[in-house]
Design an enzyme around this catalytic site. Structure first.
Site, PDB file in Angstrom:
ATOM      1  N   LYS A 198      41.939  34.644  40.192  1.00 45.15           N
ATOM      2  CA  LYS A 198      41.194  35.896  40.277  1.00 45.15           C
ATOM      3  C   LYS A 198      41.933  36.819  41.231  1.00 45.15           C
ATOM      4  O   LYS A 198      42.075  36.527  42.414  1.00 45.15           O
ATOM      5  CB  LYS A 198      39.783  35.633  40.786  1.00 45.15           C
TER       6      LYS A 198
ATOM      7  N   SER B  68      37.105  45.543  39.892  1.00 48.77           N
ATOM      8  CA  SER B  68      37.748  45.260  41.171  1.00 48.77           C
ATOM      9  C   SER B  68      38.764  44.143  41.074  1.00 48.77           C
ATOM     10  O   SER B  68      39.268  43.693  42.090  1.00 48.77           O
ATOM     11  CB  SER B  68      36.692  44.882  42.213  1.00 48.77           C
TER      12      SER B  68
ATOM     13  N   ASP C 122      21.107  30.081  41.927  1.00 49.56           N
ATOM     14  CA  ASP C 122      21.372  30.658  40.605  1.00 49.56           C
ATOM     15  C   ASP C 122      21.804  29.573  39.620  1.00 49.56           C
ATOM     16  O   ASP C 122      22.783  29.736  38.889  1.00 49.56           O
ATOM     17  CB  ASP C 122      22.434  31.753  40.704  1.00 49.56           C
TER      18      ASP C 122
END
Length: 842
Positions: free
Chosen positions: A594, A557, A693
């Site tokens: 990005k 993507s 995380d």
């Protein structure tokens, strides 16, 4: 006639149940004169009631009565009629009204009723089944068998009451009076509970769902583990099934992979190069039938400065700069013609087959032969999958795009992709074969999906268990040293992580025990998402503001680029960002960009949420979000701070002291890195944000030894109304026990993960990395605080620090505020002492 001859003429009808015997005469309860006394009967005529039921030959006393709705299975079966129901000692009667003088329109002997059960035909309704053939009814338990076998003699009537209590009252009364029912009704709304056990004779589990049985069959969970804590085994199986895509393709465990880096990208952190890893394929299913996404991929050791030159071409997405290099000159000749979906995994010189742990090193001179062997193995795996879907080990021929996380540093091996909502349609294969294209949906079985650690595991332990952390100052530790796989000194390609993979959308999900699905949360419309995106993005053309240096990675993507700032926009959004930023942007700054294709993001609202969280979380120990550009309605550019030092994982793996007997980092270096990470966590926790995380992959360094936290794709904000969470996200080996056990948790799960990351820096890997996936989850759920390999070589301060970070009881686990006052941080080194750890990138 003899007695035996007379007995032969007796038939079953001579012993029918004709009902209860009449009541015997009794004296008057008030002490008056009884009838058998010698008195003129005329004086007692006034006391006689010829209509009284108590003086009849048969008992007709009324036990219960009331108005009901009634219908039968006859000619008027479509009409519910209002009737007055009476329950007597020997029969049930239906009347048109509540006057007992009228004849009953239907009278059913209690001895003919063979079944009474609730039905959903109408609210508060029950079905009464009677046997119309009197000769077929006999007393005792055998009569019910005879009656039930003759379906032609059965007739049903349906009776509906006004309330739930009336319904149960009638059922109880009828059950108590009917001799054939024995007071026990047929089960209603029952559930078949599966009894799971372990057969010590055969050594296998019995009474278990098929998919669970296949998972346990080849796992290292033994019968002893089952006997010790069967509930934990069930929890692990439920965890694995529910969050590995069973019935929900979004809950997949992201699979880390490995690949090769380009020599032209030595200045890039491996967190950037991690995006390249999506370009390389590996086997996705272990031979055990358990998802190989937890199969270890960390190499035991690697000499610094050993890189295999591979250059990536332009991706399927439109490039930012047409001058982007697409040369193949740095690609080894034997790799230039390798199709994308046959691109081998080459990490630490190993090429695991069938998803198992690596067995031995692969010499660089044999790389071409190993490549051919891998291609043959992958073809065999495809054939095996056609016969044994549960043991599928190869990639699916048509990859489907998985949403690419927002953060360019993201290593893509977290448990759940936050942007995944539903399976995507497969991508068409690209014409440029030399370019590594991410393959996200290579697992054709949900159980083969994404449950894998990030590093190559050492050999299985053969010594005694590790010693636990001491709970006091005088604690001593005498344990055997657990061997680690020998260091591989051969020249091997530089390693990184690959994007997660998702199960194919058209593959049937496994059966078994599953929890009820929670209602889906409402999502924003596309118009609302675009409106919010425009509020947090700069209205300018980013191609005029940045000069692309090189491409760092390619995802399904989006793409990741290393760029240099050439211009600072003057739009209002940019001015606001500059005013709120810690470091004011300057022309010439290196940044990470990005580029995201919004049409390939199933859950666009999570992108907005992550941008908002990063925008409000500016701190010296957090990788800062700089700005975002919405170039078109489908083209989003996110600009992040550039961290050229790479991730902590790269530093651990490339440490010159990372071997069997030495820690990759010294305790002062560990104290410095953990302290800086803890400061960033405290900043988040003060804002009531859980990272969820924390691990070495999500801690980055730069050349000035600044330590920063990245990856906010799984963060959650706590509120007064929702002070705890229960969502299963993160990476399994760093998970706190309360997360694996699916209990509610708060900010302290980040403290546990920080303790596991400390063990990473001490031992080169997190605990249980060499264990089978299910066994690892079982150990996390049951063992609690993990044990160290070499506790005797550690200082008392670091062992005390670990004991307060890795406390199973959350009430006694330290907070980030308490950790910052711990004495362990007093031994932290200076930032300049970390520069030696970055020499491998030069």
């Amino acid at each position: 006639m003899s007695l035996s001859a007379a007995a032969n003429k007796i038939s079953d009808n001579d012993f029918q149940n004709i009902g209860p015997a009449p009541r015997p005469p009794s004296s008057n309860s008030q002490g008056r004169t009884c009838y058998n006394q010698t008195q003129p009967i005329t004086k007692l005529m006034s006391q006689l009631d010829l209509t009284s039921a108590s003086h009849l030959g048969t008992s007709t006393s009324k036990k219960k009565s009331g108005w009901v709705s009634y219908k039968d299975d006859g000619i008027l079966s479509f009409i519910w009629q209002k009737r007055y129901l009476m329950l007597h000692d020997s029969y049930v009667a239906l009347y048109k009204n509540d006057k007992q003088n009228d004849d009953a329109i239907l009278k059913i002997p209690l001895t003919s009723i063979i079944s009474v059960s609730r039905t959903q035909l109408k609210q508060y309704c029950f079905e009464l089944v009677r046997c119309s053939d009197r000769n077929s009814v006999s007393s005792g338990s055998s009569s019910s068998l005879n009656v039930s076998s003759d379906s032609n003699s059965k007739k049903s009537i349906y009776i509906a009451t006004k309330t739930e209590s009336d319904l149960h009252s009638w059922l109880d009364a009828i059950f108590a009076k009917c001799p054939l029912l024995s007071g026990v009704s047929s089960p209603t709304n029952f559930t078949h509970k599966v009894h799971v056990g372990f057969d010590p004779e055969t050594g296998s589990f019995v009474g278990m769902p098929t998919n669970w049985e296949k998972l346990l069959k080849h796992s290292r969970i033994t019968g002893e583990d089952w006997n010790n804590n069967s509930a934990a085994v069930i929890q692990v199986l439920q965890f694995y099934q529910e969050y590995n895509g069973a019935g929900n393709p979004t809950n997949t465990l992201d699979k880390p992979q490995s690949g090769e880096t380009s020599s032209s990208q030595k200045s890039l952190p491996n967190s950037y190069n991690d995006n390249k890893l999506r370009n390389n394929s590996v086997n996705s299913k272990s031979s055990s039938g358990v998802s190989s996404s937890m199969v270890s991929q960390r190499k035991t050791s690697q000499p610094p400065n050993t890189k295999s030159p591979v250059s990536l071409g332009s991706g399927s997405l439109p490039p930012i700069n047409t001058k982007l290099p697409t040369s193949q000159s740095n690609i080894p000749r034997h790799l230039q013609n390798v199709p994308n979906q046959q691109y081998p995994k080459m990490r630490n010189g190993h090429s695991p087959t069938n998803g198992q742990f690596p067995r031995g090193p692969m010499h660089p001179n044999n790389s071409q032969r190993s490549l051919q062997q891998q291609q043959q193995q992958q073809q065999q795996q495809k054939q095996q999958h056609q016969q044994y879907p549960y043991h599928h080990q190869g990639p699916s021929p048509s990859p489907s795009p998985s949403p690419s996380p927002l953060n360019p540093y993201r290593p893509h091996h977290n448990m759940i992709n936050p942007y995944s909502k539903q399976p995507q349609s497969p991508l068409s294969s690209q014409s440029t074969q030399n370019q590594a294209i991410p393959r996200y949906a290579q697992n054709s079985s949900p159980t083969a999906a994404h449950f894998q650690p990030q590093r190559t595991a050492p050999k299985p332990p053969i010594s005694a268990p590790r010693a636990p952390y001491p709970s006091n100052q005088n604690a001593t530790s005498n344990t055997h040293v657990q061997p680690v796989a020998p260091k591989n000194d051969q020249s091997t390609p530089q390693t990184m992580r690959q994007a997660p993979k998702r199960p194919d959308a058209d593959v049937a999900q496994p059966g078994g025990v599953a929890k009820p699905k929670k209602p889906a949360r409402p999502t924003m419309s596309t118009a609302e998402i675009m409106s919010k995106l425009k509020k947090v993005t700069v209205n300018a053309d980013p191609s005029q503001c940045f000069k692309v240096i090189e491409k760092a990675g390619q995802g399904a993507s989006g793409s990741v680029y290393l760029a240099e700032r050439t211009h600072i926009p003057t739009e209002s959004n940019m001015i606001e960002l500059i005013n709120n930023d810690i470091d004011e942007p300057h022309v010439g700054d290196k940044v990470a960009i990005k580029q995201m294709v919004l049409s390939k993001q199933p859950r666009k609202e999570l992108i907005v949420n992550e941008i908002l969280v990063m925008k409000d979380s500016r701190h010296k120990n957090i990788v800062n979000f700089l700005e975002a550009y919405l170039r078109t309605d489908d083209d989003l550019w996110v600009v992040m701070e550039f961290m050229e030092g790479g991730s902590l994982t790269d530093i651990i793996e490339n440490s010159p002291t990372n071997d069997n007997s030495h820690s990759p980092l010294t305790e002062p270096q560990i104290a410095y890195i953990v302290r800086e990470t803890c400061q960033g966590l405290k900043f988040l926790h003060d804002k009531h944000i859980i990272h969820r995380d924390i691990k070495s992959d999500n801690v980055l360094l730069d050349t000035r030894a600044r330590v920063k936290i990245t990856d906010f794709g799984f963060c959650a904000r706590l509120t007064d109304k929702r002070s705890k969470r229960a969502t299963m996200v993160g990476t399994p080996y760093w998970m706190a026990p309360e997360v694996v056990k699916q209990r509610e948790y708060d900010e302290k799960i980040d403290v546990w993960s920080l303790g596991i990351m400390t063990i990473e820096m001490l031992e080169g890997e997190p605990p249980y990395l060499n264990e089978d996936p299910l066994k690892a989850l079982y150990l996390i759920a049951t063992n609690g605080t993990p044990k160290l390999k070499h506790p005797e070589s550690l200082s008392l301060e670091i062992k005390r620090f670990l004991s307060v970070c890795l406390c199973v009881d959350v009430r006694y686990r330290a907070s980030t505020e308490e950790l910052l006052h711990h004495g362990f941080f007093n031994m932290a080194c200076d930032p300049k002492d970390l520069t030696s750890l970055l020499e491998w990138k030069e």
